[in-house]
Design an enzyme around this catalytic site. Structure first.
Site, PDB file in Angstrom:
ATOM      1  N   CYS A   1       0.799  -1.149  -0.109  1.00 57.60           N
ATOM      2  CA  CYS A   1      -0.095  -0.141   0.187  1.00 57.60           C
ATOM      3  C   CYS A   1       0.859   1.307   0.040  1.00 57.60           C
ATOM      4  O   CYS A   1       1.333   1.628   1.062  1.00 57.60           O
ATOM      5  CB  CYS A   1      -1.091  -0.114   1.222  1.00 57.60           C
TER       6      CYS A   1
ATOM      7  N   CYS B   1      -0.343   4.154   2.162  1.00 60.45           N
ATOM      8  CA  CYS B   1      -0.185   3.929   3.869  1.00 60.45           C
ATOM      9  C   CYS B   1       1.320   4.194   3.884  1.00 60.45           C
ATOM     10  O   CYS B   1       1.688   4.741   4.836  1.00 60.45           O
ATOM     11  CB  CYS B   1      -0.563   2.389   3.999  1.00 60.45           C
ATOM     12  N   ASP B   2       2.321   3.557   3.152  1.00 57.56           N
ATOM     13  CA  ASP B   2       3.627   3.548   3.593  1.00 57.56           C
ATOM     14  C   ASP B   2       4.713   4.604   2.948  1.00 57.56           C
ATOM     15  O   ASP B   2       5.801   4.604   3.005  1.00 57.56           O
ATOM     16  CB  ASP B   2       3.972   2.013   3.479  1.00 57.56           C
TER      17      ASP B   2
END
Ligand code: NDP
Length: 314
Positions: free
Chosen positions: A135, A138-139
């Site tokens: 992701c 997300c990261d």
């Protein structure tokens, strides 16, 4: 054991727990089954920085534990266990858990999520949370001004690569075919972006690094006479080769798209079966964000409540 319930929620990611909070507050006395991965996909990441309300970020497991406690506070019966059979052919629906307990329910909220696909390399597990991610949204932030690779050539891979190109110094796309499968507009965007380099006809053999990912072993033209093995130096390795929705249980009963995601009607969470609602990633091939899933969990609970009121079942 046979039990009658008004609302059964399947899944314990942000969609399931948010549905449980709303359903609990509407006096639906929901029963929630957590499934095999309590807390859902978010628990595979470390810190969540894009969930509103946490300016310093929040530990993913803590966030999910807090959601669980919040659901319990409003009367949700949160159970560790899985639903293994579902008969949605008539109401009340009959579902059976892995211990053989039967649940007769007037409404079901399916929030079973989706699982990111991985290549199946041992190194993906070895470096999980240490440079391997599924992701970018997300990261990606952890890779500012660094070098990353995105695996895949579909729309998701292109979107992830574009997103990462705004943060990272350089983005490789590792594409196994000689072309990108993504829509033309997405293809053009990544091809024209100066800090994205597309490695066509390329597969990943493994990753290397001491305290996290430092590079990837690649092969171009695998199995062909001109096969060529080479390494690239990267700090992050992002999988974008698709997601598999967890809908096995409902095949043949609910309308699914060609990838298996549950089809919902218009702007609602209702499915082709009255009284069955779908929330979160199980019905969302596009956004796949915790906050979006939480929002759709709230919608599903509101819609379940309205349905029960209309039918005089509340
Ligand atoms: P897709 O299935 O479209 O693409 C998956 C990509 O990963 C393909 O390039 C595929 O290669 C590659 N791949 C699959 N398995 C492997 C493997 N083992 N090794 C290497 N590469 C692999 O998935 P997406 O998640 O990109 O998209 C899912 C759906 O959602 C699509 O319909 C897409 O259009 C849609 N979507 C739309 C968006 C939008 O409109 N903004 C954004 C995101 C998704 P190959 O081509 O060789 O099969």
């Amino acid at each position: 054991m046979k039990q009658k319930v008004k609302t059964l929620i399947i899944g314990s990611g942000p969609a399931g727990y948010t549905a449980a909070i709303y359903a609990g507050r509407s006096s639906l006395e929901p029963v929630l089954y957590c499934g095999l991965q309590p807390g859902g996909q978010l628990t595979t990441t470390t810190v969540i920085e894009n969930f509103p309300g946490f300016p310093q970020g929040i530990d993913a497991n803590q966030l999910m534990t807090d959601m669980r406690e919040q659901a319990k506070r409003f009367g949700a019966d949160v159970r560790d266990g899985s639903i293994e059979k579902a008969d949605l052919s008539k109401r009340p629906f009959c579902l059976v858990d892995e211990r053989g307990n039967e649940l007769e329910t007037e409404t079901v909220i399916i929030a079973t999520g989706a699982s990111a696909k991985y290549l199946g390399l041992d190194d993906e597990k070895k470096y999980a949370g240490m440079g391997v991610s599924a992701c970018a949204t997300c990261d990606g932030f952890f890779y500012r001004k660094r070098t990353v690779a995105v695996v895949g050539g579909g729309d998701t891979a292109c979107e992830e690569a574009m997103y990462l190109s705004g943060l990272a110094k350089k983005v490789y796309m590792i594409v196994r075919k000689p072309y990108l499968r993504a829509a033309e507009i997405m293809r053009k965007r990544v091809e024209e972006k100066e800090n994205i380099e597309i490695l066509y006809n390329t597969n990943t053999l493994g990753l290397f690094g001491n305290d996290g990912v430092e590079g990837a072993h690649l092969v171009r033209f695998k199995g062909e006479p001109n096969e060529e093995k080479y390494d690239i130096a990267i700090d992050g390795f992002f999988l974008a080769i698709g997601h598999k929705p967890n809908t096995e249980l409902f095949k043949g009963q609910l309308d699914l798209d060609e990838q298996g995601f549950i089809l919902t009607r218009g702007n609602s969470t209702s499915t082709n079966i009255e009284g069955v609602f779908a929330a979160g990633d199980v019905a969302d091939p596009v956004y796949r964000q915790g906050v979006v899933a939480a929002g759709s969990g709230a919608k599903a609970a509101i819609e379940a409540d309205r349905f029960l009121q209309e039918k005089g079942l509340k």
